[in-house]
Scaffold this motif. Structure first.
Motif: not given
Length: 595
Positions: A385-399
């Motif tokens: 869940s922590t990895v998913s949080l970081i992943w979506f923050a990076i890719f979703g935020g950038a997109a």
């Protein structure tokens, strides 16, 4: 001199493991193939393939009709049970059952923590994160859930990120944890075969669990694993094809090329699968972690770094602030618009995760030997869940930031949005190649884990299924993914068709999971550690009662060896002369008065 009871004396007073030859099934390199489970499953799969090739329209129409009825009539059940599994898993971790090991009392974990996390993550969500890492946050930003926020606003950004976390963090991993715990406990603690059906021994007895009912459950588990994994392979193939197009390697990618991609990767994951978990999957999963970390770091540094950092605490706060609303959202709260949105997102995801539980649950059980239930739940739910949080923050935020800056990411097909984002960064072409390689390795690591699990189900729960069975299921899995792409001419219709089937498979398996929870609790109540704790509490309470009745408040309770080891396990009468389950001489000596 008083004799101290040795370890053997103490063990004789404790409930035995079952069977008496603990881990007998895990010691066997191979077990015979279950002709009924394997034969029926193989026959049904072949029939499905023939149906898909010979009567494509009929298959598509049937799947769509049944799916509509499942979502309309059972949507509430998916919403309710998904949250119930989260509560159940957390309760197990924080309860007295949390200290129970998934193995013998002093057994150490089989895999190091980093490899354990990498394998678990790769098998559970690898291709999904690559496929939806950009697409889902961007989709919710452009089209928020009905009744939540206005599109393309700061409120829509918060809603998009919290909704994405809801779909990819605690809920899916709790669903996996329920099945994983039941299988790991039964296999490594109780010595039962590593089968879905074995989890029902506490409820229905060994005879029924190994009979027709158990075989039906294992066949259903094979089908859910097969179609769920094939759908993810289709997603991976489409994304690799999109990467080839976006990177300028191909002008367009047709169905034939997608089939070639699947064939090549199928050969790769079969080769990895027959090498075993400790070699193939572990090595590929560790490579995945490195490549995924490199890709995420580059997007983090080259993208809107401050926005991404700001998103991390905001996402956590919004997630918990909106959790009850998101978990309770049904068609009753918003009419047809909400029902349509739920069927495309939340209900689809819950059904999708449930359809993957035979595969992911059994796989994480296979790699979790030696860890306690508390460690298992914490690792399975919190770390991914922590990895998913970081992943979506990076890719979703950038997109979303790229979309705000005038990019046309939202106009692209979802499988191409990741590559569109990478194109906005320096060395976008190189990053695109890394992304395709990452998808390919996720494809291989997830598929070979699935083929091993199906081999295990086909061979009476053996930890190391034979190569022939593993190769068969791997080839069939790749064939189904390729056929569904052919049926849909390489577009989304084929994937929608196979996703529909996995959702349909999820409904009966959801009921199976509820029964597994009941069976697991019944098993845990009789675990040797729990029974020892109960006897210890009873002994202390009996000694205190004895002391008060005979000496008032003027006594103490030293821990001393009994004079005779034969006294171990005998019961002491309480003040009324009734047995209360404690040793008489030990209780009397422990409650001597002090002058």
């Amino acid at each position: 001199m008083a004799k101290t009871p040795d370890k053997q004396d103490r063990q004789e007073t404790e409930p035995p493991y079952e069977p008496s030859s603990l881990h007998e099934s895990s010691k066997s390199t191979h077990l015979p193939t279950d002709k009924v489970v394997f034969g029926v499953s193989a026959a049904l799969v072949v029939a499905f393939i023939i149906w898909g090739v010979a009567a494509t329209d009929s298959l598509s129409e049937t799947a769509s009709t049944v799916l509509g009825k499942v979502i309309e009539g059972g949507g509430w059940a998916f919403v309710l049970t998904a949250s119930a599994f989260v509560v159940f898993a957390l309760w197990l971790a924080f309860s007295r059952y949390g200290k129970i090991p998934l193995g013998q009392d002093e057994e150490q974990p089989e895999f190091k923590a980093i490899s354990w996390i990498a394998m678990m993550f790769s098998a559970g969500m690898g291709i999904g994160l690559m496929f939806y890492g950009v697409g889902e946050p961007l989709s919710h930003y452009m089209t928020p859930p009905p009744g939540t926020a206005e599109a393309e606003t700061p409120a829509a950004l918060e809603t998009a990120m919290s909704t994405t976390l809801f779909h990819w963090t605690l809920h899916p991993w709790a669903i996996y944890a329920v099945v994983g715990l039941a299988i790991a406990y039964g296999t490594f603690r109780k010595g039962r075969p590593q089968l879905i059906s074995s989890a029902f021994i506490p409820l229905f007895g060994r005879k029924r669990a190994e009979g027709a009912f158990g075989r039906a459950v294992d066949i259903l588990a094979i089908f859910a694993t097969l179609f769920g994994s094939a759908a993810s392979l289709g997603l991976g193939a489409l994304q690799i094809g999109a990467g080839l197009t976006e990177g300028g390697f191909m002008n367009s990618v047709g169905t034939s090329l997608l089939v070639v991609i699947i064939v090549v990767l199928t050969i790769a994951f079969i080769a990895s699968a027959v090498s075993g978990v400790s070699k193939g999957i572990q090595a590929l999963s560790n490579i995945n972690m490195v490549l995924a970390g490199v890709l995420a770091l580059v997007v983090f540094v080259g993208g809107p770094t401050i926005l991404i950092l700001d998103l991390l605490p905001t996402m956590i706060g919004d997630y918990f602030a909106n959790l009850s609303e998101m978990a309770a959202r049904t068609a009753a709260t918003g009419g047809d618009a909400t029902a349509a949105w739920l069927s495309g997102w939340t209900i689809f995801y819950w059904a999708w995760w449930i359809s993957w539980t035979p595969f992911v649950g059994m796989f994480i059980a296979r790699i979790s030997r030696g860890r306690t239930i508390r460690q298992f739940v914490a690792g399975v739910m919190l770390i991914p869940s922590t990895v998913s949080l970081i992943w979506f923050a990076i890719f979703g935020g950038a997109a979303i930031q790229a979309q705000r800056n005038g990019s046309d990411l939202a106009d692209r097909a979802i499988e191409g949005q990741l590559f569109g984002l990478l194109d906005t960064l320096p060395l976008g072409a190189v990053l695109g190649v890394i992304a395709m390689l990452l998808v390919a390795i996720f494809f291989v690591s997830g598929a070979d884990a699935a083929s091993i699990v199906m081999g295990t189900l086909s061979q009476r729960g053996t930890i190391h299924p034979s190569r022939g069975v593993v190769v068969f299921w791997g080839a069939v899995m790749g064939a189904i993914a390729a056929i569904m792409l052919l049926v849909g001419d390489g577009g989304g219709d084929a994937l929608s068709g196979i996703q529909n089937i996995t959702i349909i498979m999820a409904l009966p398996f959801m009921l199976v999971m509820v029964l597994m929870c009941v069976a697991l609790v019944k098993d845990l109540r009789h675990d040797p550690l729990i029974r020892r704790d109960i006897r210890a509490i009873e002994a202390i309470e009996a000694a205190v009662d004895f002391g008060r009745e005979n000496y008032g408040d003027d006594f103490f309770m030293p821990v001393k060896p009994v004079d005779d080891a034969d006294q171990v396990g005998r019961e002491v009468p309480n003040g009324n002369g009734n047995s209360n389950g404690t040793k008489p001489e030990a209780a009397e000596k422990a409650a001597k008065a002090e002058s």
